[in-house]
Write a protein that holds these residues in place. Structure first.
Motif: not given
Length: 732
Positions: A653-659
């Motif tokens: 998994k990677l961060p789910g933030s818009p960035a």
């Protein structure tokens, strides 16, 4: 509410030495750098700040814990771990997001005060962080079983500059600072500029209030509130600190500040409403008290009394009062209490003390409360049709995270409670404290408890992460529905049924359907009274002793009857009702298929970019991540599962933030039983990460025995480095 009775008899057990030997109280010393972080859970409040644990950060201090022993500093820390600093030592946090402020959760030796030094990317902030032990080391001898507690406090500081994600923020003890401090965690926030006065409002300064001096502003505030009510105008609190020496009465008025970092009311009981009709709004300011010891005969609460109908409390920062909000003196209904930060209170965070109905307690963050963090106490009149939703509770020192004492048709949903301490558990539902009995339909759904429950010093056995108590009278004539409940690393049992007075009153009407129990010290279900409850679709792993304890008291009454189906992972019943087992003293239990067995395990990498260590990839939070050395492919990340284990799937998994835009990483997955000979589990290929599908990619393979699982990254279309937010390895 605390003060559990000690009439219920049982064998005395579990000294500190036993806890240490069972792995529940461990002190580690020496230099640490980004140690494995404590487990976290989903749900809870959405906050403007990001929390970083000291024990997960680079430090030259001494690691404390994990420790679950009542009365120790580490036992009251988030994750039951902290870092102790001496002169010349520091903790260096890496910002997970942009920030211009810090709020440090700390402990000092009794009687100490002074400052700590703060550096942002190597630049020392001139003023430092003022700290004091004034509001810690609380004694409540009238609460049986309590010891000195409430060891931590918070101190906040604006940087005066913006710091980017990945920036280094160091908190340390330089010459001239306090001689010793223990750091639990730090909150980092990008604080917006102060709001401006709303058009058409009146300001408290128009009526004589003067910020930043020692004069009492109570009279000026009282005049402004009266004028606001008469003129139907918002009353404005500009930036600054105002002294409120005499409690204010407010009704049918909006009182709004420039933001809780800017507008501060200082007083032990700022609002005290003996009566009110409602339509009150309290918004966007802070209340800081100076309550250093708990006095239950004094209303030292930020708000005390009645809010009436249709009132809102939003965006407040409440700290160092006895309670945050204690609602009493009459009926309140259709309230909204949301988006508040309630820290370091000597007693409850919020208590609905009877006759509160149709109200919402939602998206609040509470930490280090000296009693129940959130309680509906149907005292004299029922609290009914209320919803406690999406709140985060961390480290209540006494009593429970969230408690329903009687009441009708209340709902608890989407909350996160972690690290509760003595004299309570995570979530409590019961007929206690002479409350109007439970009735109607009580619903608990989608809640999570992490390290919740504790050894009760009076009873000498554990209290559950979720517990039901028929102390005053039988739990009957009510429907209690529990669903989608998650209990992670419970120090003792996950779910408990008890008559706290030891009279064997029955518990019924409870249906539990859909529970994940991931680690217990003792049992999944602990029944100490009679009755019938239904438990279905409960999946357990990491059970510390055995599945069930079913030993009623008195011994002459029938055992609890459990009905239900679809359960797995918690077979077995404790046979010796004359003794209590030490936590984690049972035979090791294999994880359930699909369980992520990489979380919290030792992990190493060939290289890391500063601030993004490999431990981030197994901390249970995809928002923190490992990043390899840049521009230096190939790079590898290797997790040690501890023992050869049957595995059949890897998820990244990677961060789910818009960035985090979409990207493809080319990587291979290999497994090994000894760390020397490797078997390819997934050949090198592109793994596509798409924000639309949660930035998650998985690969399944034939069941393989592996102690070590290694990712080797050779390319990344989104950044010249390997990046992993969370590495999950599934048990077969």
């Amino acid at each position: 509410m605390s003060s559990l009775p000690h009439r219920l008899r049982g064998p005395v057990l579990l000294s500190a030495a036993i806890l240490v030997s069972s792995g529940l109280a461990v002190a580690a010393a020496g230099t640490a750098a980004a140690a494995a972080c404590p487990a976290t859970g989903s749900g809870g409040a959405t906050t403007a700040f990001r929390t970083v644990e000291a024990e997960c950060s680079t430090t030259t201090g001494t690691a404390l814990g994990p420790d679950y022993t009542q009365g120790t500093v580490a036992s009251e820390a988030s994750g039951r771990q902290a870092v102790q600093l001496g002169q010349g030592q520091y903790v260096e946090f890496t910002l997970p997001a942009a920030a211009n402020s810090i709020n440090v959760h700390f402990n000092l030796p009794r009687g100490s005060s002074g400052r700590m030094s703060v550096y942002v990317d190597g630049t020392k902030l001139a003023n430092g962080l003022p700290v004091t032990s004034q509001y810690t080391y609380t004694d409540t001898p009238w609460i049986t079983g309590s010891t000195t507690h409430h060891f931590f406090d918070d101190a906040r500081l604006l940087f005066g500059m913006d710091a980017a994600p990945g920036a280094k923020v160091r908190v340390g003890l330089d010459p001239g600072d306090v001689g010793q401090a223990t750091i639990d965690l730090a909150d980092f926030e990008q604080v917006a500029p102060a709001a401006t006065q709303p058009a058409g409002s009146i300001s408290v300064t128009d009526y004589g209030a003067t910020p930043g001096d020692a004069t009492d502003d109570s009279a000026a505030f009282g005049k402004a509130l009266a004028a606001g009510q008469a003129q139907n105008k918002t009353v404005w609190i500009p930036p600054g600190r105002f002294e409120i020496g005499t409690a204010l009465h407010i009704d049918k008025t909006t009182l709004r500040g420039a933001g809780p970092w800017y507008s501060v009311l200082h007083g032990n009981n700022v609002f005290n409403n003996g009566n009110a009709s409602g339509n009150i709004t309290l918004a966007d300011f802070a209340v800081f008290g100076s309550v250093s010891q708990r006095n239950d005969g004094s209303p030292d609460n930020a708000f005390h009394g009645v809010l009436g109908t249709g009132s809102t409390v939003s965006g407040l920062w409440i700290q160092n009062t006895k309670c945050g909000l204690w609602l009493m003196n009459g009926a309140s209904s259709n309230l909204t209490i949301e988006n508040n930060r309630i820290l370091d209170t000597q007693a409850d965070g919020v208590n609905f003390d009877g006759a509160v109905t149709n109200s919402q307690l939602r998206n609040n963050y509470l930490r280090n409360n000296g009693d129940d963090a959130l309680a509906l106490w149907s005292n004299g009149q029922a609290d009914a049709n209320n919803t406690i939703a999406n709140n985060t509770v961390v480290q209540p020192n006494l009593a429970n995270g969230i408690a329903l004492y009687g009441g009708a048709d209340n709902t608890v949903t989407g909350n996160l409670v972690q690290d509760t301490n003595a004299l309570g558990g995570g979530y409590a539902v019961g007929n206690r404290f002479n409350s109007v009995p439970l009735s109607g339909t009580v619903t608990l759904t989608g809640n999570t408890a992490v390290r919740a429950g504790a050894l009760d010093p009076n009873w000498k056995f554990g209290v559950g992460a979720l517990w039901f108590d028929a102390r005053d009278q039988a739990i009957s004539g009510v429907t209690i529905k529990v669903s989608d409940f998650t209990a992670i690393d419970s120090p003792y049992e996950a779910i408990q049924f008890i008559d706290g007075n030891g009279a064997g009153k029955p518990i019924g009407g409870v249906t539990i359907d859909g529970v994940s129990v991931r680690g217990t010290g003792t049992f999944v279900a602990q029944a100490q009274t009679q009755g019938t409850v239904s438990i279905s679709n409960l999946t357990a792993s990491g059970v510390g002793v055995t599945g069930t304890y079913n030993c009623p008291y008195p011994t002459s009454i029938p055992k609890m009857t459990f009905t239900g189906s679809g359960n797995s992972g918690w077979t077995g019943t404790w046979a010796d009702c004359s003794s209590w087992p030490a936590p984690r003293s049972g035979p090791p239990q294999p994880p359930q298929p699909g369980t992520n067995i990489a979380r919290g395990k030792a992990i190493a990498a060939t290289g890391s970019q500063g601030g993004f260590p490999p431990a981030n990839a197994v901390d249970g939070d995809p928002g923190t991540y490992w990043e390899s050395t840049n521009n230096a492919f190939p790079q590898s990340l290797t997790v040690d599962l501890g023992d050869p284990s049957a595995v059949n799937k890897v998820t990244i998994k990677l961060p789910g933030s818009p960035a985090w835009t979409g990207r493809t990483q080319t990587l291979e997955v290999a497994g090994s039983t000894d760390g020397s000979t490797w078997t390819t589990l997934v050949p090198s290929r592109g793994w596509k990460f798409d924000p639309a599908s949660g930035n998650t990619a998985s690969a399944s393979f034939g069941t393989t025995a592996a102690r070590y699982v290694r990712l080797t990254v050779t390319a990344n279309t989104g950044w010249p480095a390997g990046q992993v937010g969370e590495l999950e390895v599934a048990a077969a």
